[in-house]
Design an enzyme around this catalytic site. Structure first.
Site, PDB file in Angstrom:
ATOM      1  N   GLU A 147      -7.921  -6.878  -5.439  1.00 42.25           N
ATOM      2  CA  GLU A 147      -7.062  -7.090  -6.594  1.00 42.25           C
ATOM      3  C   GLU A 147      -7.268  -8.479  -7.184  1.00 42.25           C
ATOM      4  O   GLU A 147      -7.325  -9.482  -6.470  1.00 42.25           O
ATOM      5  CB  GLU A 147      -5.580  -6.869  -6.272  1.00 42.25           C
ATOM      6  CG  GLU A 147      -4.699  -6.788  -7.514  1.00 42.25           C
ATOM      7  CD  GLU A 147      -5.181  -5.749  -8.539  1.00 42.25           C
ATOM      8  OE1 GLU A 147      -6.061  -6.103  -9.340  1.00 42.25           O
ATOM      9  OE2 GLU A 147      -4.697  -4.605  -8.518  1.00 42.25           O
ATOM     10  N   ASN A 148      -7.449  -8.476  -8.497  1.00 40.61           N
ATOM     11  CA  ASN A 148      -7.759  -9.689  -9.255  1.00 40.61           C
ATOM     12  C   ASN A 148      -9.057 -10.333  -8.794  1.00 40.61           C
ATOM     13  O   ASN A 148      -9.259 -11.536  -8.996  1.00 40.61           O
ATOM     14  CB  ASN A 148      -6.607 -10.700  -9.199  1.00 40.61           C
ATOM     15  CG  ASN A 148      -5.364 -10.169  -9.864  1.00 40.61           C
ATOM     16  OD1 ASN A 148      -5.455  -9.436 -10.852  1.00 40.61           O
ATOM     17  ND2 ASN A 148      -4.210 -10.496  -9.328  1.00 40.61           N
TER      18      ASN A 148
ATOM     19  N   ASP B 169     -12.750  -4.685  -3.491  1.00 36.42           N
ATOM     20  CA  ASP B 169     -11.735  -4.907  -4.514  1.00 36.42           C
ATOM     21  C   ASP B 169     -10.443  -5.273  -3.799  1.00 36.42           C
ATOM     22  O   ASP B 169      -9.810  -4.430  -3.164  1.00 36.42           O
ATOM     23  CB  ASP B 169     -11.560  -3.652  -5.363  1.00 36.42           C
ATOM     24  CG  ASP B 169     -10.684  -3.885  -6.586  1.00 36.42           C
ATOM     25  OD1 ASP B 169      -9.958  -4.894  -6.614  1.00 36.42           O
ATOM     26  OD2 ASP B 169     -10.723  -3.054  -7.511  1.00 36.42           O
TER      27      ASP B 169
ATOM     28  N   GLY C 123      -6.636  -0.325  -8.923  1.00 39.73           N
ATOM     29  CA  GLY C 123      -5.254  -0.237  -8.454  1.00 39.73           C
ATOM     30  C   GLY C 123      -4.251   0.009  -9.552  1.00 39.73           C
ATOM     31  O   GLY C 123      -3.181   0.584  -9.326  1.00 39.73           O
ATOM     32  N   ASP C 124      -4.563  -0.446 -10.786  1.00 39.80           N
ATOM     33  CA  ASP C 124      -3.652  -0.251 -11.915  1.00 39.80           C
ATOM     34  C   ASP C 124      -4.124   0.876 -12.821  1.00 39.80           C
ATOM     35  O   ASP C 124      -3.764   0.933 -13.991  1.00 39.80           O
ATOM     36  CB  ASP C 124      -3.510  -1.550 -12.705  1.00 39.80           C
ATOM     37  CG  ASP C 124      -4.819  -2.033 -13.302  1.00 39.80           C
ATOM     38  OD1 ASP C 124      -5.869  -1.404 -13.043  1.00 39.80           O
ATOM     39  OD2 ASP C 124      -4.815  -3.034 -14.027  1.00 39.80           O
TER      40      ASP C 124
END
Length: 495
Positions: free
Chosen positions: A241-242, A239, A316-317
């Site tokens: 991010e995005n 992962d 992460g979010d």
């Protein structure tokens, strides 16, 4: 990952082109070993340190990750009075003192409030705060929901269900920017889903999606929204991010295999325009390289923009819609060599996950399940094959509708009229009073059960006990899920 993501669990390994770790045969047997564990001569973090890539975070609820470590592994809090207890090791370099947890939590339920960093840097994991994807704080893992054994010694993993997660946003020594690091985790390879995001590793410090390259974490699961591998999953991916990446390109990587060992080693390594995924069986054998090459060919990943927070069981979010089980993991500073990762894998295998004792992954046992209070059997009424039929207790008579098999994936199956169904927590329920029924087997966590050495049977998803309603003993009394409290109506034996 961000709000739109629905990644699974990532299992990543280092830059291993020819793993040379010694294959250590998995031990067998079903007896919990009494007495203190013997200290290890080396732990994974000793191996990393000697190779010049020391651990800067080391988390485990099952064992010490340094040969000299004699501190606390994690903390539990009990529901009856909200007091806490630190769970340490039975000896320096040894296994978790699970007996202390059992005694402290007897007659009530406990959650894991903190997972301590053994590296000495204070990178402890606590409940994750609110993030861009989900409000918080997240729920805490039920302390006895993931029982296991190491070389016959009882221990507990961290059972992540949707809404559960841990984090540290103010870390010390974790890689940032494009600096190199290595990560590994030992996971339950049969506990996963297609949600976002069962991660362990490096994430944003503000709990938001800050764009491409701001994360570098191990992911494990079977979502296909971003990257994916061969077969139906689960896959180890990164992962970043995005994007959940199985290779250099977004999407499919035929060399990233379905990996579903009961105990799975997952590793991710990353440096300047180079990263790797490695994986293997945490009970035997060596590592395989699932990917080794350049960063994804999308802008924002070269150079990386890592921020240095640590997450477990979330994105992460704070995306937290996942299932998974974590036993141990570390993060290092520096890009570990192939020989180092091979030695770490050999150390994990030698720890003896699943050897001895009775755990959710033991499998292979078939017979009647007797309710201790009444002596009656867990029964599929009238040998029903209709999904949703609630199970009960009834006089034992040796029929197929009272013959259950505890499979290697933790299911409890019953076969009537040629149809095999699974014991099931109805509607994926995780609250007291959830009905227990039969349902076509589907591989979900609400059909996975841990048969524990203390006589309880707990749902892998909920951590709740299989419970005879109202403590009754009559034929036809129905079964439910309920908080484990030590009553005889929650005691069972599989013969």
């Amino acid at each position: 990952m961000g709000r739109a993501q629905r990644p699974g669990r990532l299992r990543t390994l280092g830059r291993l082109t020819a793993a040379t770790a010694l294959a250590v045969a998995a031990l067998t047997g079903y007896t919990i070993t009494a007495g203190p564990a013997q200290a290890a001569s080396q732990g994974p973090c000793d191996i990393y340190a000697s190779a010049g890539t020391p651990c800067v975070a080391a988390h485990s609820t099952t064992r010490a990750l340094y040969a000299s470590y004699s501190g606390n592994l994690y903390q539990v809090r009990r529901a009856s009075d909200n007091t806490t207890l630190n769970i340490g090791v039975t000896s320096a370099g040894g296994y978790a003192n699970a007996a202390a947890q059992d005694s402290f939590c007897a007659g009530t339920s406990c959650v894991i409030t903190e997972i301590y960093d053994q590296s000495g840097r204070g990178n402890n994991l606590t409940d994750a705060p609110a993030g861009g994807a989900q409000p918080g704080p997240d729920k805490l893992a039920v302390a006895n929901a993931a029982p296991t054994t190491l070389d016959g010694h009882e221990a507990y993993g961290v059972a992540i269900i949707p809404g559960t997660g841990y984090r540290d946003d103010a870390t010390n020594g974790i890689a940032t920017g494009d600096n190199p690091e290595s990560e590994y985790a030992v996971l339950d390879g049969q506990d996963y889903n297609g949600g976002c995001c069962f991660d362990y590793g490096n994430a944003e410090t503000n709990n938001n999606d800050d764009g491409n390259g701001t994360m570098e974490a191990i992911y494990f699961g079977n979502i296909k929204v971003w990257g994916y591998g061969a077969g139906n999953g689960p896959w180890i991916m990164a992962d970043m991010e995005n994007g959940l990446y199985s290779g250099a390109n977004a999407g499919y990587n035929a060399n990233d295999p379905t990996t579903n060992y009961r105990y799975t080693t997952a590793m991710v390594e990353g440096g300047a325009n180079q990263w790797d995924i490695l994986g293997g069986n945490a009970q035997s054998g060596t590592l395989a390289t699932d990917y080794s090459g350049t960063r994804p060919n999308v802008s924002g990943y070269n150079p990386m923009h890592k921020q240095g927070a640590i997450i477990l069981g979330i994105g992460g979010d704070n995306s937290d819609g996942v299932d998974g089980t974590f036993y141990e993991g570390v993060m290092t500073t520096g890009y570990a060599s192939a020989s180092t990762e091979a030695a770490v894998q050999a150390n994990i295998v030698a720890a003896g996950y699943g050897a001895g004792g009775t755990t959710g992954g033991g499998g292979g046992t078939t017979g009647e399940i007797h309710a201790t209070a009444s002596g009656r059997c867990l029964d599929d009424p009238n040998a029903s094959t209709t999904g949703g039929t609630r199970v009960q207790i009834y006089d034992c008579w040796g029929g197929a509708n009272q013959t259950w098999t505890h499979t290697s994936s933790g299911q409890l199956t019953v076969t009537d009229s040629g149809t095999t169904d699974c014991l099931d927590a109805y509607g994926n329920g995780t609250t007291n009073g959830t009905k227990v029924d039969i349902w076509p087997c589907n591989g979900q966590a609400n059909q996975q059960w841990n048969i524990n050495s203390n006589g309880t049977i707990t749902g892998a998803q909920s951590g709740l006990c299989l419970d005879v309603e109202g403590g009754a003993t009559a034929n036809g009394t129905l079964i439910q899920l309920y908080t484990c409290w030590g009553g005889t109506n929650q005691q069972w034996s599989l013969s």
